[in-house]
Design a protein around this motif. Structure first.
Motif: not given
Length: 250
Positions: A126, A128, A133
């Motif tokens: 990820s 995001r 992560s």
């Protein structure tokens, strides 16, 4: 001092990623220039993992704490950094590789079950802004210990071994450990002790994985917020562009 490793629950990821990130803009720095007893061996690059990098980079706050942990070790023992910040492509490769291996070995498992098993050892890839992560933040490190000859101490399993014995607390459950198991217990306790005393938290499913500054660290330390979000290595092109932007335009 060796701390007995406690039994710690696994992270509740939906709650972990709700933790606010207030990025402090610490840069990534290379660790290979660090003095002994901190050493570097970029494991994924050495293994030929696609898109891995030939250096281990961490945030400056993590670097300082790695030095603190290494300096707390007994004479003749060094802290070895195996992995730290990693590109998204490497995170995706690791996740897909383990997921595919589990799917092949356990064809009756559902996609949800396979994802849960995979995430025990590899975080969901990820980028995001609110849920990166852990390794993409520069706040996660994978470490072990080596002796004066550069040989890794016996930790019971290999780095990245997808086994119940890789759980940090696993060997503490053995009622009457034999000589080898006692050695493993002592080695894990030593690593856990110097890392946690330096301010890191441990991911319970991986004896080698420790965090500082990211959401996973905030979850286990009780911090109100994380200070590291996803980050990238600075490139020469980006540095030149920033410098060029400072030029006055006639």
């Amino acid at each position: 001092m060796k701390i007995r490793i406690p039994l710690t629950p696994d992270p509740v990821w939906p709650d972990v990623i709700k933790i606010t990130i207030e990025e402090n803009q610490e840069p990534l720095v290379p660790v290979s220039l660090a003095p002994a007893p901190l050493q570097v061996y970029p494991a994924y690059y050495k293994m030929g993992i696609p898109n891995s990098v030939p250096e281990c980079h961490v945030r400056t706050g993590v670097y300082q704490r790695l030095l603190q942990a290494a300096q707390a070790l007994p004479a003749g023992i060094s802290l070895l950094l195996l992995d730290s910040w990693r590109p998204y492509a490497v995170q995706q490769y690791l996740y897909d590789t383990l997921y595919d291996a589990l799917e092949t070995r356990l064809p009756n498992k559902t996609a949800t079950e396979l994802e849960q098993m995979t995430r025990e050892f590899v975080s969901l890839p990820s980028t995001r802004v609110d849920a990166p992560s852990p390794h993409l933040t520069g706040g996660s490190v994978d470490v072990t210990l080596v002796d004066r000859h550069g040989l890794m101490l016996d930790m019971g399993t290999q780095f990245d071994e997808a086994s119940v014995w890789s759980h940090t607390h696993a060997y503490e459950e053995i009622a009457a450990p034999d000589a080898r198991e006692t050695e493993v217990i002592n080695n894990r306790r030593l690593l856990y002790s110097v890392m946690t005393l330096a301010g890191f938290t441990n991911l319970p499913s991986e004896w080698w994985h420790f965090d500082f500054g990211n959401q996973l660290w905030a979850w286990y330390s009780g911090a109100e917020r994380a200070v590291y979000g996803a980050t990238q290595l600075d490139s020469l092109e980006n540095r030149w562009r920033r410098e060029v932007e400072k030029y006055s335009v006639d």
